[in-house]
Design an enzyme around this catalytic site. Structure first.
Site, short mmCIF file in Angstrom:
data_model
loop_
_atom_site.label_atom_id
_atom_site.label_comp_id
_atom_site.label_asym_id
_atom_site.label_seq_id
_atom_site.Cartn_x
_atom_site.Cartn_y
_atom_site.Cartn_z
N ILE A 1 3.39 -3.65 -8.51
CA ILE A 1 3.58 -4.52 -7.36
C ILE A 1 2.21 -5.43 -7.55
O ILE A 1 1.20 -5.18 -7.58
CB ILE A 1 3.33 -3.82 -6.23
CG1 ILE A 1 4.88 -2.88 -6.01
CG2 ILE A 1 3.44 -4.67 -4.88
CD1 ILE A 1 4.71 -1.78 -5.06
N ASN B 1 -2.05 -3.68 1.48
CA ASN B 1 -2.86 -2.50 2.18
C ASN B 1 -4.09 -3.20 2.95
O ASN B 1 -4.06 -2.73 4.33
CB ASN B 1 -3.52 -1.57 1.01
CG ASN B 1 -2.42 -0.65 0.65
OD1 ASN B 1 -1.43 -0.47 1.25
ND2 ASN B 1 -2.68 -0.11 -0.60
N HIS C 1 -2.28 0.84 5.19
CA HIS C 1 -1.54 1.61 4.12
C HIS C 1 -0.18 2.41 4.45
O HIS C 1 0.54 2.53 3.50
CB HIS C 1 -2.52 2.80 3.66
CG HIS C 1 -3.72 2.51 3.25
ND1 HIS C 1 -4.00 2.32 2.08
CD2 HIS C 1 -4.99 2.25 3.39
CE1 HIS C 1 -5.02 1.94 1.50
NE2 HIS C 1 -5.97 1.93 2.80
N ASP D 1 2.77 1.96 1.84
CA ASP D 1 3.59 3.12 1.58
C ASP D 1 5.00 2.55 1.55
O ASP D 1 6.10 3.08 0.71
CB ASP D 1 3.68 4.25 2.26
CG ASP D 1 2.03 5.11 1.80
OD1 ASP D 1 1.50 4.67 1.20
OD2 ASP D 1 1.91 5.97 2.81
N GLU E 1 0.71 1.94 -7.57
CA GLU E 1 1.89 0.99 -7.62
C GLU E 1 2.41 0.81 -8.92
O GLU E 1 3.34 -0.22 -8.94
CB GLU E 1 1.46 -0.39 -6.48
CG GLU E 1 0.55 -1.41 -7.64
CD GLU E 1 -0.95 -0.98 -7.55
OE1 GLU E 1 -1.77 -1.90 -7.99
OE2 GLU E 1 -1.41 0.22 -6.93
#
Length: 184
Positions: free
Chosen positions: A62, A69, A74, A78, A104
């Protein structure tokens, strides 16, 4: 000892749960790094013995995940990670394995795909992420991915993963949101 009828077969359920916990990532439900190397080595060895099968390793990351984040928290990070298997499963089917490497980063092992089919597939995947919007309570989240691909059959799975990782690094280094192929 006699067990009631309803309890028969529970041992199989528990065994499957233990196996899943050992082989699957808790966040995404995808296979984990351990399973990738265990099963991936078997798959790689079968391809090596046949020598007429194709084999491909792709590493997906990613783009600018830290920014997600840092900007949204976070919990949104997620959500982004959980979105990856949802998108990938639309494009990657039989003769493949998808696993979360960690953080990621994700890995795909493909078997029995022609070079042009591989190129089209990874471009479709890259484009799907580029055009995807995830609606959350905090934000409308969109992100891109970079992909490194190795479809040159090397002498080990680890070497192919490293080649794909090198290609991923070049994708990141040259602007992100692209697919880069390892060329021997």
């Amino acid at each position: 000892i006699r067990y009631p009828l309803w309890s028969r077969g529970l041992g199989d359920v528990y065994k499957r749960q233990v196996k899943d916990r050992a082989n699957k990532d808790y966040l995404t439900g995808m296979y984990n790094r351990r399973y990738l190397f265990d099963y991936g080595e078997e798959l790689f060895e079968r391809v090596q013995h046949k020598r007429n099968d194709s084999f491909c390793v792709a590493i997906i990351d990613i783009d600018k995940f830290k920014n997600i984040n840092d900007t949204w928290g976070h919990d949104i990070g997620d959500i982004a990670i959980k979105e990856v298997p949802l998108v990938l499963s639309k494009y990657v089917g039989d003769n493949s394995l998808i696993a979360r490497l960690g953080g990621e980063e994700f890995c795909i092992l493909l078997k029995d795909r022609e070079t042009e089919e591989i190129r089209k597939l990874f471009e479709k995947i890259r484009s799907a992420f580029e055009n995807n919007i995830i609606k959350t309570k905090k934000c409308d989240l969109s992100f891109t991915i970079s992909i490194g691909v190795c479809s040159v059959l090397e002498d080990s799975l680890t070497k192919m993963i490293n080649r794909a990782d090198d290609a991923l690094y070049r994708a990141k280094e040259t602007g992100r949101n692209k697919v880069v192929y390892y060329e021997s």
